[in-house]
Enzyme design. Structure first.
Site, short mmCIF file in Angstrom:
data_model
loop_
_atom_site.label_atom_id
_atom_site.label_comp_id
_atom_site.label_asym_id
_atom_site.label_seq_id
_atom_site.Cartn_x
_atom_site.Cartn_y
_atom_site.Cartn_z
CG HIS A 127 -4.27 -11.60 -9.32
ND1 HIS A 127 -4.53 -10.32 -7.92
CD2 HIS A 127 -2.89 -12.18 -9.49
CE1 HIS A 127 -3.39 -10.69 -7.30
NE2 HIS A 127 -2.05 -12.10 -7.77
CG HIS A 143 -9.67 -9.29 -0.69
ND1 HIS A 143 -9.52 -11.22 -0.72
CD2 HIS A 143 -9.04 -9.21 -1.55
CE1 HIS A 143 -7.79 -11.01 -0.96
NE2 HIS A 143 -8.22 -9.90 -1.10
CG ASP A 200 -7.27 -3.72 -6.14
OD1 ASP A 200 -6.44 -3.90 -6.11
OD2 ASP A 200 -7.97 -5.23 -6.21
#
Length: 379
Positions: free
Chosen positions: A225, A265, A316
């Site tokens: 996560h 994702h 990210d």
């Protein structure tokens, strides 16, 4: 396995929300109807927090009052600051330290023992305190573990600028403050991700706000996560230290069966819109610093993975080089994620309290049945 069992609850609708809208096919994200592009460009993190918690953007007067009240609650009680120092001395992992601190905050919150855990006014006061104190705790922890004294928060700085000030001991320039503020905006909410759902499950039992946020932090700490951006930066550093170019490095890594972090994702089938925004910011920081290697490595890897694997980067991927160029330690990336996402966690918890129903899914039993019970001496 039966088709009606959804591993990981993938694709299962469990709630209705007015908070964040995601179109994974079109690469769109919005908070309460406002596009993430407009919010990242025009709104401060404080405005976004107000929007998520109150349902509308604040007026100038409302924003000033909100910022003034929240800024006044940034300082940690001396006893709690001492606990942060002890956690740093014990070489605790930053996310574990944050989890402990947030849980402990309830002991110093005058509304923590409020009889009605769903009381909106009390929860908004608790929400402001939690959100304001997390940056203070994170910055103090980082300084303590480096043998430095904690820097007291300032009430005249924005949420983003104050954190960088407490972290580095000097007021950040406008570019750094604006970039960090934008990163906080981009991470503030994102549907029913694992940590948000964890907070909602906790709140659905009519547990308190501190417990719900603590649950979310524990969930975010998992490597599937919240840890991807830290892993991206470790990868970029490994590329930098190797004797090969980024494309060759990725080819060899994939051939060895390694996973390249920061791609793909659960929700987006195209490039994460937040990655587009942060990618541009990473480039801007690189140009300002006169060192574009981290951005160049990132774009080369992005182009290769897109061509060879058909995968696009998520938020990210570019937050990694953005944070690194701002001098933020790699293992502080996930705690900073929490520092931003606490706004969304709390918003979803408030929404859960408004129309609560205990979240209690079921599992299909597939084990043995009707086994004869053997006496102890026969086992």
């Amino acid at each position: 396995m039966s088709d009606d069992v959804h591993r990981g609850l993938e694709g299962v609708l469990v709630a209705e929300s007015e908070l964040s809208y995601i179109d994974g096919d079109a690469g769109k994200l919005g908070y309460r109807g406002y596009s993430i592009e407009d919010l990242a460009r025009e709104a401060s993190y404080e405005e976004v927090v107000y929007l998520l918690w109150h349902g509308e953007l604040p007026t100038a007067e409302e924003l000033e009052s909100f910022c003034t009240w929240t800024a006044a609650t940034r300082a940690l009680d001396d006893e709690l600051l001492g606990e942060v120092e002890k956690l740093a001395a014990a070489d605790e992992v930053p996310m574990a330290a944050l989890r402990t601190v947030v849980s402990s905050l309830s002991a110093y919150d005058g509304d923590a023992d409020h009889a009605d855990v769903t009381d909106l006014d009390a929860n908004l006061r608790k929400a402001c305190r939690i959100t304001a104190k997390i940056p203070t705790a994170l910055a103090a922890f980082e300084r303590f573990r480096n043998g430095e004294e904690a820097v007291a928060p300032r009430e005249d700085l924005s949420h983003a600028a104050n954190f960088l000030y407490m972290l580095n001991g000097e007021v950040p320039d406008e570019v750094l403050a604006e970039t960090f503020d934008m990163a906080l905006v981009l991470h503030a909410d994102h549907g029913l991700n694992a940590s948000t759902f964890s907070a909602m499950v906790t709140a659905s039992t009519l547990s308190d706000l501190h417990s719900a946020v603590t649950s979310a932090i524990g969930t975010l700490s998992g490597s599937l996560h919240g840890g991807a951006n830290a892993n991206v930066m470790r990868m970029l550093k490994e590329v930098d230290e190797s004797d090969t170019d980024p494309r060759t490095w990725v080819e060899e890594a994939l051939a060895e069966g390694r996973r390249v972090p920061g791609f793909g994702h659960r929700v987006y089938n195209v490039k994460d819109p937040r990655a587009k925004i942060l990618g541009a910011k990473s480039k801007e920081l690189a140009e300002t610093a006169g060192d574009s290697r981290w951005y160049d490595y990132s774009t080369t890897i992005e182009e290769y993975i897109a061509a060879e694997k058909g995968l696009a980067p998520n938020v990210d991927f570019y937050s990694a080089s953005t944070y690194y160029q701002m001098g933020i330690p790699i293992d502080a990336y996930t705690p900073i994620f929490a520092m931003s996402r606490v706004a969304g966690w709390i918003a979803h918890v408030l929404e859960q309290y408004e129309d609560n129903r205990l979240i209690r899914p079921r599992a299909r039993y597939v084990g043995d049945t009707d086994l004869p019970f053997p006496p102890l001496e026969e086992r």
